[in-house]
Design an enzyme around this catalytic site. Structure first.
Site, PDB file in Angstrom:
ATOM      1  CE1 TYR A 158      35.051  41.209  40.875  1.00 15.68           C
ATOM      2  CE2 TYR A 158      36.345  41.249  38.867  1.00 15.68           C
ATOM      3  CZ  TYR A 158      35.118  41.126  39.505  1.00 15.68           C
ATOM      4  OH  TYR A 158      33.978  40.923  38.764  1.00 15.68           O
ATOM      5  CD  GLU A 159      38.019  44.841  48.128  1.00 14.52           C
ATOM      6  OE1 GLU A 159      37.957  46.077  48.047  1.00 14.52           O
ATOM      7  OE2 GLU A 159      37.395  44.176  48.955  1.00 14.52           O
ATOM      8  CB  ALA A 160      40.782  39.497  45.840  1.00 16.49           C
ATOM      9  N   GLY A 161      43.143  41.255  44.219  1.00 15.70           N
ATOM     10  CA  GLY A 161      44.438  41.216  43.540  1.00 15.70           C
ATOM     11  C   GLY A 161      44.368  40.685  42.122  1.00 15.70           C
ATOM     12  CG  HIS A 180      39.890  46.118  52.190  1.00 18.23           C
ATOM     13  ND1 HIS A 180      39.573  45.597  53.419  1.00 18.23           N
ATOM     14  CD2 HIS A 180      39.181  45.392  51.279  1.00 18.23           C
ATOM     15  CE1 HIS A 180      38.700  44.618  53.268  1.00 18.23           C
ATOM     16  NE2 HIS A 180      38.443  44.476  51.978  1.00 18.23           N
TER      17      HIS A 180
END
Lengths: 254, 305
Positions: free
Chosen positions: A51-54, B105
């Site tokens: 997930y791009e949030a990390g 992003h």
């Protein structure tokens, strides 16, 4: 096989069946999020969800409310900064599949999630790229999940947020884009693949009860239809059971 | 040693100025909402707001008229839909026109990494084939001096002020975060001034007992504010969950200008500080959002004499 299912449920099931065990999947917001979580629970337990949030190797106990949900952290393999995710995982070439949606998809699999109309003076302002632009360029292959209508499937998108095959043929390759581009588009009417040479979207599977006429009415160009057109397999009992556990109030899968 | 511990009111008065380029980061997690409300209460204006995902916090700042420009890569109410405060400002100039400067992003991440590393720009393998560079002159190309290949570049972002929320920090500002890290470290190192609000201020022997968890050193922190529940309605890993009911409710509030004003009067201008906000929110809500404990196993750092 069951007959009582929603359009979104069938889309999510179709998308989930396309994932191979062991793959590293970059998971986007919305229906892709549900599809990948479904696949991991019933078909491909060894995939790694990123997930791009990390978060790398997420094992959420509930359906994540967003792509930055705390349930993605608890029991995951690794939590890192977003710069690690984009530079070391994505740009390094470790992502097998990018799972994306969008407001508009065109004949060559280009995705628009930025504006409807002109950028400087839009009719509708959409959320924008988020991670999608880089994912569409750097993931080895891309699966697109989105609902189909004449407006959402124009011949040419109003704005290319995330490149597919651009104008078709070898245009994508000629720009030196590392990822191979979109492979499958799953909609509420059918499933599409891309012609190996022209890179044009081709209808390869039609959903149960949907007529070709309806597909044609809901697409902005004269779409090619595969000689081996299949009928999509309906959701299985197991798929639906798990989907209703994931989304008990059917907020996402109306 | 200089005292960095202060109230949110004092931190915003001292370190946020009209016209500043400001980043309030936190990817879904740890969004510094208490700071956002204080900026609105102090009626700061002409801010250039930077954030990968301008969500409710920037919808409120923009609807309150605090901003003149938005620098971003994804704008929306995550998991819910549109943000109407931002849309009114961008599309119709209500309450004032807000310019946009848009990236992906990865582009925003690279802008902050360049800023944090004191470099003028960063190269990245994104944007090829996308229309974004056509509309944003800040996204340029460079030829690699080693391979001769072309790459897109984005310029460094160096905000005047970064504001973040975290689980805990000591009085010197050594800040520990766990759970989703977003780009907080990059945003703080890239910025000239840093305000950190935390659930708890702890003694230095706590932060020093687990130095791997210290994401932001006190070296770059100007203000430390103890602000429990300071990220509500977003969440803090291990402390409270996202108040998803509010995220859904916000759609109705931000759609309707009258409801939005009522919200501002009741929850921002109508309370003095975060303490009053939390009292108003009520114990039942807090109880409902508090997760069951799930502690990591201790690790051994050793003592080396």
């Amino acid at each position: 096989m069951i007959d009582n299912y929603s359009k979104s449920e069938l889309m999510v099931c179709c998308a989930a069946r396309e994932i191979k065990n062991g793959e590293v999947i970059f998971v986007g917001i919305g229906l892709p999020n549900i599809a990948v979580n479904l696949a991991k629970r019933i078909y491909v337990p060894d995939i790694k969800m990123i997930y791009e949030a990390g978060v790398f190797g997420a094992n959420p106990r509930r359906l994540p409310l967003s792509i930055g949900d705390p349930c993605l952290v608890t029991d995951s393999t690794s939590v890192c900064s977003m710069s690690d995710i984009f530079m070391f995982y994505l740009q390094r070439g470790l992502i097998d599949v990018g799972f994306l949606g969008g407001a508009q998809i065109d004949r060559f699999g280009n995705i628009n999630s930025t504006v409807i109309g002109n950028y400087a003076n839009p009719k509708v302002r959409l959320p924008g790229s988020g991670g999608a632009c880089a994912i569409s360029i750097l993931a080895k292959r891309v699966i697109i999940v989105t609902k189909q209508s004449k407006r959402s499937f124009p011949e040419r998108v109003d704005f290319i947020t995330s490149p597919g095959f651009l104008g078709g043929g070898e245009e994508r390759e000629s720009l030196g884009i590392p990822g191979k581009g979109p492979e499958i588009v799953v909609t509420d009417l059918g499933v599409y693949n891309f012609d190996k040479v022209t890179k044009e979207m081709i209808l390869t599977s039609i959903h149960p009860g949907i007529e070709i006429k309806r597909v044609r009415e809901n697409i902005g160009w004269k779409v090619k239809i595969s000689d081996n057109l299949k009928t999509t397999q309906k959701p299985t009992e197991n798929e639906i059971k798990m989907l209703r556990e994931l989304d008990p109030n059917r907020i996402y899968l109306k | 040693m200089e005292n960095k511990v202060m109230t949110m009111k004092e931190a915003i008065e001292r370190f946020v100025h009209d016209g500043d380029t400001l980043t309030a980061e936190g990817f879904t997690h740890l969004i510094p909402h208490a700071a956002g409300h204080e900026i609105i209460r102090q009626r700061k204006k002409d801010l250039i707001l930077c954030r990968l995902t301008p969500d409710i916090i920037y919808d409120q700042l923009i609807a309150a008229g605090c901003a003149k420009k938005l620098v971003f890569s994804w704008v929306g109410n995550p998991g819910v839909g549109s943000l109407y405060g931002i849309r009114r400002a961008v599309e119709k100039g209500i309450p004032k026109k807000v310019e946009v400067d848009e990236y992906c992003h990865f582009g925003m991440v690279c802008r902050l990494v360049a800023g944090a590393s004191n470099l003028p720009f960063m190269i990245l393998k994104s944007y090829s084939g996308s229309d974004l560079p056509k509309w944003n002159n800040n996204i340029k190309k460079i030829t690699c001096p080693y391979t001769g290949k072309e790459f897109y570049t984005v310029p460094a972002l160096n905000p005047d002020i970064a504001i973040i929320h975290a689980q805990r920090a000591d009085r010197n500002g050594n800040t520990q975060i766990w759970g989703i890290l977003g780009v907080q470290k990059e945003a703080c190192f890239a910025s000239k001034r840093v305000i950190v609000s935390v659930e708890e201020i702890v003694d230095e022997d706590i932060t020093c007992s687990d130095p791997n968890r210290t994401l932001i050193p006190g070296l770059i922190v100007d203000a430390v504010v103890e602000e429990p529940f300071g990220a509500h309605p977003s969440y803090v890993q291990g402390y409270y969950d996202r108040d998803n009911e509010f995220y859904i409710e916000w759609k109705k509030i931000s759609q309707d200008e009258k409801k939005l004003q009522e919200y501002f009067e009741e929850w921002i201008y109508g309370v003095k500080n975060r303490d009053e906000y939390i009292k108003k929110l009520g114990g039942d809500k807090i109880k409902k959002l508090t997760p069951k404990g799930n502690f990591s196993k201790p690790i051994n750092y050793g003592i080396y004499l």
